[in-house]
Motif scaffolding. Sequence first.
Motif, mmCIF file in Angstrom:
data_model
loop_
_atom_site.group_PDB
_atom_site.id
_atom_site.type_symbol
_atom_site.label_atom_id
_atom_site.label_comp_id
_atom_site.label_asym_id
_atom_site.label_seq_id
_atom_site.Cartn_x
_atom_site.Cartn_y
_atom_site.Cartn_z
ATOM 1 N N LEU A 237 0.825 -1.203 0.000
ATOM 2 C CA LEU A 237 0.000 0.000 0.000
ATOM 3 C C LEU A 237 0.861 1.256 0.000
ATOM 4 O O LEU A 237 0.564 2.232 -0.704
ATOM 5 N N LYS A 238 1.928 1.234 0.755
ATOM 6 C CA LYS A 238 2.787 2.421 0.818
ATOM 7 C C LYS A 238 3.562 2.630 -0.475
ATOM 8 O O LYS A 238 3.883 3.768 -0.835
ATOM 9 N N SER A 239 3.825 1.556 -1.210
ATOM 10 C CA SER A 239 4.454 1.695 -2.525
ATOM 11 C C SER A 239 3.464 2.251 -3.549
ATOM 12 O O SER A 239 3.822 3.072 -4.387
ATOM 13 N N LEU A 240 2.202 1.790 -3.480
ATOM 14 C CA LEU A 240 1.168 2.391 -4.332
ATOM 15 C C LEU A 240 1.069 3.883 -4.064
ATOM 16 O O LEU A 240 0.979 4.700 -4.989
ATOM 17 N N ARG A 241 1.087 4.241 -2.802
ATOM 18 C CA ARG A 241 0.998 5.647 -2.420
ATOM 19 C C ARG A 241 2.187 6.442 -2.940
ATOM 20 O O ARG A 241 2.026 7.527 -3.508
ATOM 21 N N ALA A 242 3.379 5.898 -2.761
ATOM 22 C CA ALA A 242 4.592 6.606 -3.178
ATOM 23 C C ALA A 242 4.658 6.776 -4.687
ATOM 24 O O ALA A 242 5.248 7.747 -5.188
ATOM 25 N N ASN A 243 4.066 5.860 -5.437
ATOM 26 C CA ASN A 243 4.107 5.903 -6.894
ATOM 27 C C ASN A 243 2.800 6.418 -7.504
ATOM 28 O O ASN A 243 2.591 6.303 -8.712
ATOM 29 N N GLY A 244 1.962 6.961 -6.669
ATOM 30 C CA GLY A 244 0.715 7.566 -7.136
ATOM 31 C C GLY A 244 0.581 8.961 -6.570
ATOM 32 O O GLY A 244 1.569 9.667 -6.397
ATOM 33 N N THR A 245 -0.644 9.361 -6.277
ATOM 34 C CA THR A 245 -0.905 10.674 -5.673
ATOM 35 C C THR A 245 -1.583 10.475 -4.338
ATOM 36 O O THR A 245 -2.616 9.805 -4.240
ATOM 37 N N GLU A 246 -0.984 11.077 -3.304
ATOM 38 C CA GLU A 246 -1.542 10.993 -1.956
ATOM 39 C C GLU A 246 -2.185 12.323 -1.579
ATOM 40 O O GLU A 246 -1.628 13.397 -1.816
ATOM 41 N N PHE A 247 -3.353 12.233 -0.963
ATOM 42 C CA PHE A 247 -4.018 13.400 -0.392
ATOM 43 C C PHE A 247 -3.866 13.292 1.128
ATOM 44 O O PHE A 247 -4.520 12.471 1.773
ATOM 45 N N THR A 248 -2.986 14.110 1.677
ATOM 46 C CA THR A 248 -2.589 13.950 3.074
ATOM 47 C C THR A 248 -3.608 14.507 4.054
ATOM 48 O O THR A 248 -3.562 14.176 5.240
ATOM 49 N N GLN A 249 -4.503 15.371 3.590
ATOM 50 C CA GLN A 249 -5.511 15.970 4.471
ATOM 51 C C GLN A 249 -6.908 15.649 3.947
ATOM 52 O O GLN A 249 -7.730 16.538 3.725
ATOM 53 N N MET A 250 -7.169 14.368 3.755
ATOM 54 C CA MET A 250 -8.494 13.941 3.291
ATOM 55 C C MET A 250 -9.408 13.787 4.501
ATOM 56 O O MET A 250 -9.163 12.980 5.386
ATOM 57 N N GLU A 251 -10.462 14.575 4.507
ATOM 58 C CA GLU A 251 -11.350 14.659 5.657
ATOM 59 C C GLU A 251 -12.614 13.846 5.414
ATOM 60 O O GLU A 251 -13.195 13.883 4.336
ATOM 61 N N THR A 252 -13.037 13.113 6.442
ATOM 62 C CA THR A 252 -14.286 12.376 6.342
ATOM 63 C C THR A 252 -15.457 13.335 6.554
ATOM 64 O O THR A 252 -15.265 14.536 6.720
ATOM 65 N N VAL A 253 -16.658 12.820 6.538
ATOM 66 C CA VAL A 253 -17.852 13.650 6.709
ATOM 67 C C VAL A 253 -18.383 13.497 8.135
ATOM 68 O O VAL A 253 -17.905 12.667 8.906
ATOM 69 N N TYR A 254 -19.370 14.321 8.452
ATOM 70 C CA TYR A 254 -19.962 14.283 9.790
ATOM 71 C C TYR A 254 -21.442 13.951 9.699
ATOM 72 O O TYR A 254 -22.141 14.537 8.862
ATOM 73 N N PRO A 255 -21.931 13.030 10.531
ATOM 74 C CA PRO A 255 -21.194 12.198 11.487
ATOM 75 C C PRO A 255 -20.464 11.060 10.783
ATOM 76 O O PRO A 255 -20.953 10.528 9.789
ATOM 77 N N ALA A 256 -19.322 10.701 11.316
ATOM 78 C CA ALA A 256 -18.462 9.718 10.657
ATOM 79 C C ALA A 256 -18.898 8.295 10.982
ATOM 80 O O ALA A 256 -18.168 7.517 11.588
ATOM 81 N N ARG A 257 -20.105 7.958 10.564
ATOM 82 C CA ARG A 257 -20.624 6.597 10.669
ATOM 83 C C ARG A 257 -20.434 5.918 9.310
ATOM 84 O O ARG A 257 -20.506 6.569 8.263
ATOM 85 N N THR A 258 -20.275 4.605 9.312
ATOM 86 C CA THR A 258 -19.963 3.881 8.079
ATOM 87 C C THR A 258 -20.981 4.144 6.974
ATOM 88 O O THR A 258 -20.614 4.471 5.844
ATOM 89 N N VAL A 259 -22.262 3.989 7.263
ATOM 90 C CA VAL A 259 -23.279 4.152 6.218
ATOM 91 C C VAL A 259 -23.326 5.602 5.742
ATOM 92 O O VAL A 259 -23.483 5.874 4.550
#
Length: 492
Positions: A237-259
């Motif tokens: 996974l970290k190699s995919l990240r290093a060789n792709g594009t990472e978004f370091t500040q990706m924020e979830t939504v509220y409320p952060a429930r799975t559904v």
Amino acid sequence: MKKASTFEKIAARCWNLLNEGKPFTPIFVIGTMMLYHLPDVGNVHHLQLLLLSALVVLPLFAIYYVYDFPLFLRNYLWIPYVAFLIIWSFADVKLLLLAVGLYFFFTVFFWGTLYYHLRIGTTWWNFTRFWKLVLKNSDSTSGNAQEQLPKFLLLLSLWQWAYEQPSVPLGQLAVFYFAIFLFAWILHANLFDWKPKEITTYTNNVVPTTAINDKVIVIVIDGMRKDRFEQANAPFLKSLRANGTEFTQMETVYPARTVVCFTSMFTGTYPFEHGIRSNMVWKLGINVESIFDSLRKVEKKGRLLGIAHLVDSFGDDVETVTAVMHNDVADRNIIERAKLVMDEQDPDLFIVQLIATDQTGHSRGVLYDEYIQKIEEADRLIREYVEWLEAQGKLDNATIIICADHGQADGIGGHGHLDEGERYVPFFMYGSAIERGKRVDEKKSLVSVAPTIAYLLGAPYPSHSRGPVLTEAIRKKGNDENAKSDRLFTSI
């Protein structure tokens, strides 16, 4: 791997009545009062008094249903209870001890031990750890002892006090309830300030065009906390990240429930618009278009392989997996099912939800070694799946998106109100159309997932999509260096 049965779908919805804090509090209080007064159940006069006194407490039930008190707000819940003790000097010790005993029996033994043992194979000794997780949990679920205790102690005390009074001072109670309402309103108006800022306009940062990719594969590692991912040994996974594009500040939504998170990710908008506000879904289906609807407009197909809860939002677009299996084989079985779905249905968009990391966080805690081990297991399984996709010729012109739907906080892996460890999630993209070795530090939101998928697959944006397309990750035409397909995943 078995699909989720009709019984499991119904059971999952019923369980949310006991898991979500809002419905749990009244269910628990009513159930406790019924047990406490069980010896008098045949007395009609007694039952009438019990029902009449319940009406007296209804305003407080309503206030506590409307207002959550998560995170540090729960500390303020003791103030109304102390005020009650001072004003009316009433405490039925037997009732309160019964309630506390029932609560910890339900959370620590029934839920944390019996339920998790039968559903995912957790050890019979899980209660030796789970009690600590319940005491630390900060989210507004039934497993938040520091929020639930002052709520049900006050509700039960008021109810029993009203039951024993020959004449209830309604005027005093009205003032008391108004004071609690005003107190809750002031707290939430001034201190409840950690919700992510919502995007006010619809997706318009780039005009949809012809398809860039033939396929998009999204793998969601449910509940993978960002800092624990960094600590894990996850080379693929970290190699995919290093060789792709990472978004370091990706924020979830509220409320952060799975559904809620999945619905926002694949509609591009927020709960106020799509209608899913918690895992407890009162009305099935969403109020807006999803990415699956967008793909149908251009005669393409999307599938989501996930647990029964997600049917509540996406209906027949979900290929369900049963969540009743030992957690050590859960993700392995999901990956095998993912191969089968891709082989038989060949969707243009395929979303796979891995659940073992999330389940480990909930049952064993996120700050223990077992949680990191599940992330490392997910790394190995995703590598196997990606290599299988390559061998099947499914990655010749595809984008892979790896992310979590939310993080998890300390305690029972709670998530919803964005405690530490919940808000920002791992998120990176890889493929021949994706910029290599790029890092985007600007804050982004998971509502960008749906419009980005639509853009990559040449489909219109979902009707209420608000997230901007993640154009920073998409390779510009003529950038030959990024166009090279170096088969990264076979060389790790």
